[in-house]
Design a protein around this motif. Structure first.
Motif, PDB file in Angstrom:
ATOM      1  N   ALA A 109       0.845  -1.077  -0.049  1.00  0.00           N
ATOM      2  CA  ALA A 109      -0.047   0.160   0.167  1.00  0.00           C
ATOM      3  C   ALA A 109       0.819   1.285  -0.112  1.00  0.00           C
ATOM      4  O   ALA A 109       0.376   2.392  -0.038  1.00  0.00           O
ATOM      5  CB  ALA A 109      -0.879  -0.040   1.176  1.00  0.00           C
ATOM      6  N   GLY A 110       2.186   0.875  -0.146  1.00  0.00           N
ATOM      7  CA  GLY A 110       2.989   2.304   0.160  1.00  0.00           C
ATOM      8  C   GLY A 110       3.244   2.942   1.427  1.00  0.00           C
ATOM      9  O   GLY A 110       3.877   4.227   1.461  1.00  0.00           O
ATOM     10  N   GLY A 111       2.944   2.126   2.348  1.00  0.00           N
ATOM     11  CA  GLY A 111       3.103   2.698   3.760  1.00  0.00           C
ATOM     12  C   GLY A 111       4.554   2.396   4.179  1.00  0.00           C
ATOM     13  O   GLY A 111       4.910   3.388   5.291  1.00  0.00           O
ATOM     14  N   LEU A 112       5.372   1.695   3.709  1.00  0.00           N
ATOM     15  CA  LEU A 112       6.454   1.453   3.862  1.00  0.00           C
ATOM     16  C   LEU A 112       7.589   1.546   2.989  1.00  0.00           C
ATOM     17  O   LEU A 112       7.362   1.066   1.892  1.00  0.00           O
ATOM     18  CB  LEU A 112       6.855  -0.063   4.729  1.00  0.00           C
ATOM     19  CG  LEU A 112       5.980  -0.393   5.876  1.00  0.00           C
ATOM     20  CD1 LEU A 112       6.153  -1.785   6.381  1.00  0.00           C
ATOM     21  CD2 LEU A 112       6.624   0.468   7.210  1.00  0.00           C
ATOM     22  N   ASP A 113       8.770   2.154   2.900  1.00  0.00           N
ATOM     23  CA  ASP A 113       9.590   2.215   1.999  1.00  0.00           C
ATOM     24  C   ASP A 113      10.900   1.170   2.626  1.00  0.00           C
ATOM     25  O   ASP A 113      10.959   0.815   3.817  1.00  0.00           O
ATOM     26  CB  ASP A 113      10.315   3.420   2.017  1.00  0.00           C
ATOM     27  CG  ASP A 113       9.369   4.617   1.097  1.00  0.00           C
ATOM     28  OD1 ASP A 113       8.425   4.248   0.419  1.00  0.00           O
ATOM     29  OD2 ASP A 113       9.424   5.816   1.553  1.00  0.00           O
ATOM     30  N   TYR A 140      11.900  -4.044   4.826  1.00  0.00           N
ATOM     31  CA  TYR A 140      10.790  -3.175   4.968  1.00  0.00           C
ATOM     32  C   TYR A 140      10.503  -2.453   6.287  1.00  0.00           C
ATOM     33  O   TYR A 140       9.982  -1.181   6.499  1.00  0.00           O
ATOM     34  CB  TYR A 140       9.363  -3.445   4.312  1.00  0.00           C
ATOM     35  CG  TYR A 140       9.441  -3.233   2.817  1.00  0.00           C
ATOM     36  CD1 TYR A 140       9.285  -2.088   2.161  1.00  0.00           C
ATOM     37  CD2 TYR A 140       9.822  -4.607   1.834  1.00  0.00           C
ATOM     38  CE1 TYR A 140       9.051  -2.068   0.887  1.00  0.00           C
ATOM     39  CE2 TYR A 140       9.720  -4.234   0.765  1.00  0.00           C
ATOM     40  CZ  TYR A 140       9.270  -2.990   0.202  1.00  0.00           C
ATOM     41  OH  TYR A 140       9.077  -3.038  -1.384  1.00  0.00           O
ATOM     42  N   ALA A 141      11.170  -3.175   7.248  1.00  0.00           N
ATOM     43  CA  ALA A 141      10.715  -2.793   8.801  1.00  0.00           C
ATOM     44  C   ALA A 141      12.024  -3.119   9.605  1.00  0.00           C
ATOM     45  O   ALA A 141      12.952  -4.110   9.030  1.00  0.00           O
ATOM     46  CB  ALA A 141       9.589  -3.367   9.116  1.00  0.00           C
ATOM     47  N   TYR A 142      12.219  -2.685  10.829  1.00  0.00           N
ATOM     48  CA  TYR A 142      13.046  -3.055  11.941  1.00  0.00           C
ATOM     49  C   TYR A 142      12.610  -4.258  12.520  1.00  0.00           C
ATOM     50  O   TYR A 142      11.840  -3.944  13.471  1.00  0.00           O
ATOM     51  CB  TYR A 142      13.513  -1.901  12.624  1.00  0.00           C
ATOM     52  CG  TYR A 142      14.031  -0.701  11.880  1.00  0.00           C
ATOM     53  CD1 TYR A 142      15.239  -0.235  11.596  1.00  0.00           C
ATOM     54  CD2 TYR A 142      13.218   0.267  11.096  1.00  0.00           C
ATOM     55  CE1 TYR A 142      15.825   0.643  10.886  1.00  0.00           C
ATOM     56  CE2 TYR A 142      13.795   1.386  10.327  1.00  0.00           C
ATOM     57  CZ  TYR A 142      15.017   1.494  10.173  1.00  0.00           C
ATOM     58  OH  TYR A 142      15.404   2.342   9.480  1.00  0.00           O
ATOM     59  N   PRO A 143      13.459  -5.240  12.686  1.00  0.00           N
ATOM     60  CA  PRO A 143      12.950  -6.221  13.506  1.00  0.00           C
ATOM     61  C   PRO A 143      12.902  -5.764  15.221  1.00  0.00           C
ATOM     62  O   PRO A 143      13.831  -5.033  15.563  1.00  0.00           O
ATOM     63  CB  PRO A 143      13.739  -7.454  13.623  1.00  0.00           C
ATOM     64  CG  PRO A 143      14.290  -7.365  12.237  1.00  0.00           C
ATOM     65  CD  PRO A 143      14.310  -5.555  12.123  1.00  0.00           C
ATOM     66  N   LEU A 144      12.065  -6.155  16.028  1.00  0.00           N
ATOM     67  CA  LEU A 144      11.948  -5.872  17.368  1.00  0.00           C
ATOM     68  C   LEU A 144      11.915  -6.958  18.443  1.00  0.00           C
ATOM     69  O   LEU A 144      12.644  -6.946  19.324  1.00  0.00           O
ATOM     70  CB  LEU A 144      10.634  -4.895  17.820  1.00  0.00           C
ATOM     71  CG  LEU A 144      10.217  -4.374  19.059  1.00  0.00           C
ATOM     72  CD1 LEU A 144      11.381  -3.310  19.394  1.00  0.00           C
ATOM     73  CD2 LEU A 144       9.016  -3.689  19.076  1.00  0.00           C
ATOM     74  N   THR A 145      11.068  -8.094  18.235  1.00  0.00           N
ATOM     75  CA  THR A 145      11.068  -9.299  18.841  1.00  0.00           C
ATOM     76  C   THR A 145      11.135 -10.431  18.026  1.00  0.00           C
ATOM     77  O   THR A 145      10.860 -10.188  16.793  1.00  0.00           O
ATOM     78  CB  THR A 145       9.923  -9.298  19.947  1.00  0.00           C
ATOM     79  OG1 THR A 145       8.646  -9.556  19.118  1.00  0.00           O
ATOM     80  CG2 THR A 145       9.821  -7.867  20.773  1.00  0.00           C
TER      81      THR A 145
END
Length: 411
Positions: A109-113, A140-145
């Motif tokens: 959806a274009g919410g993440l680059d 596309y995102a930063y791992p957290l857990t």
């Protein structure tokens, strides 16, 4: 001549006047970074507020003098973050926590680059967490857990470390003790354990909505019928019971259950019930077609995303990276008990001292990121419930497998 001289004096005077005016006008002042005000909104779980505010404070301290920050925290469930975000991307949070099964939809959806320093983030985190944060190999995102999965809990008063390597032996010990080893076959999430390492496959099609599934395959080293027969054998063992997660915990507390498959959310309660005898380990192997097959698991992670529509994308990315760095994942474990995705934090003595987290990490080698569409759940539950009950209808196993796969792959 006098007129010419007068004109010359007037001209010189005018030049001197203009020069003086120019000397008195100060040069334009460029805005420095300290003068910038960076407004960032962060969405996170309500239970994480205290932790996040501590992380915000350390972020502001670290970058003091580079900008003036105004960070606003707003509670938002990770499980429903995607729907809220996609409802208004331009008005959404700059930085937000969400469950990994939403990453494909958010990216599409274009919410993440794509993450700019992807290789650095990949190198710092567990491979399964990196996969969870990626779409088609792009981060596309930063791992957290990396703690949403399941493993084996067992009571050390009954089992040795050798016993827990095999489901056959676990069930034998439980039956001899007049106790039970349990698993929830009403949940397709757990049933994946029997199919996951057999060569039979399930997953999302390219449309991101429908599934492909070969669990009814009649070819290969292990067929669908082989798995179904193995499940029937387990169900018939007097040491086994099909129990929901709630019933598993009740059995642990009343002493009737001495082993079971569950997740980290029950770690404290199991520890309280079994005390020093509380044990946790990766899932065992089970017998299928005369061979030992390692039980698989679905896994999941929490991620931190940066809104592609953020007005301060560079600072939003720095904050997201700060929230998920090694130090703050260690802090998250200390304050919230959540398993780190950061490899160094996950391998720390503090985390390894948690038997539940250590078991989950050991099982991660045999896990697959959960990527299935909505049509997966009910058909698997129907099939597995029949196996748990010993196939009361008497219907051919292949026919039941075909029906299950038809439902899973329905358009």
């Amino acid at each position: 001549m006098k007129k010419n001289l007068l004109f010359l004096f007037l001209s010189l005077g005018m030049l001197l006047f203009l020069g003086a005016c120019g000397a008195q006008e100060p040069p334009p002042v460029e805005e420095t970074s300290e003068d910038q005000t960076v407004d960032l909104t962060v969405w996170g779980g309500e239970e994480d507020e205290a932790l996040l505010r501590e992380i915000f404070a350390s972020f502001q301290s670290h970058y003091a003098g580079e900008a003036s920050f105004h960070i606003t925290y707003q509670p938002q469930s990770e499980s429903s973050c995607k729907d809220v975000m996609l409802g208004n991307l331009e008005g959404g949070a700059d930085v937000f926590a969400f469950a990994d099964d939403q990453v494909s939809a958010l990216a599409a959806a274009g919410g993440l680059d794509p993450i700019e320093n992807a290789e650095e983030i990949r190198a710092a985190n567990l491979p399964t967490a990196v996969d969870a944060a990626s779409v088609d190999g792009v981060l596309y995102a930063y791992p957290l857990t990396a703690d949403n999965g399941y493993f084996l809990y067992y009571n050390k008063a009954y089992f040795s470390e050798e016993d827990i390597q095999s489901l056959d032996r676990i069930l034998e010990v439980a039956a001899q003790a007049g106790r039970l080893a349990v698993m929830d076959w009403s949940s397709a999430w757990y049933v994946y354990a029997f199919f996951g390492n057999t060569g039979l496959e399930v997953g999302l099609n390219e449309d991101g909505l429908t599934n492909y599934c070969t669990w009814n395959s009649t070819e290969g080293a292990i067929t669908g019928v082989d798995v179904a027969q193995a499940m029937l054998s387990v169900a018939a063992n007097p040491g086994f019971a099909n129990r929901t997660d709630t019933d598993f915990l009740a059995g642990v507390q009343d002493g009737s259950v001495i082993a079971g498959i569950s997740g980290v959310w029950n770690a404290v309660a199991v520890q309280e019930a079994w005390g020093e005898n509380a044990g946790a380990a990766k899932l065992p192997t089970y017998t299928c077609k005369g061979q030992q097959v390692q039980m698989a698991s679905f896994s999941g992670c929490k991620l931190i995303g940066v809104n592609a529509y953020s007005k301060h994308p560079e600072w939003a990315a720095l904050l997201a990276e700060w929230i998920t760095n090694e130090s703050n994942q260690r802090l998250r474990f200390t304050m919230r008990g959540q398993g780190p995705s950061n490899a160094n934090a996950a391998g720390s003595p503090e985390v390894q001292a948690s038997s539940a987290i250590a078991a989950l990490l050991a099982q991660s080698e045999f896990s697959q990121i959960q990527r299935v569409g909505g049509k997966f759940w009910d058909p698997v539950t129907e099939f597995a419930t029949s196996m748990a009950q010993g196939n009361p209808s008497g219907a051919p196993l292949q026919a039941q497998l075909d029906r299950m796969v038809e439902g899973i792959t329905a358009r």
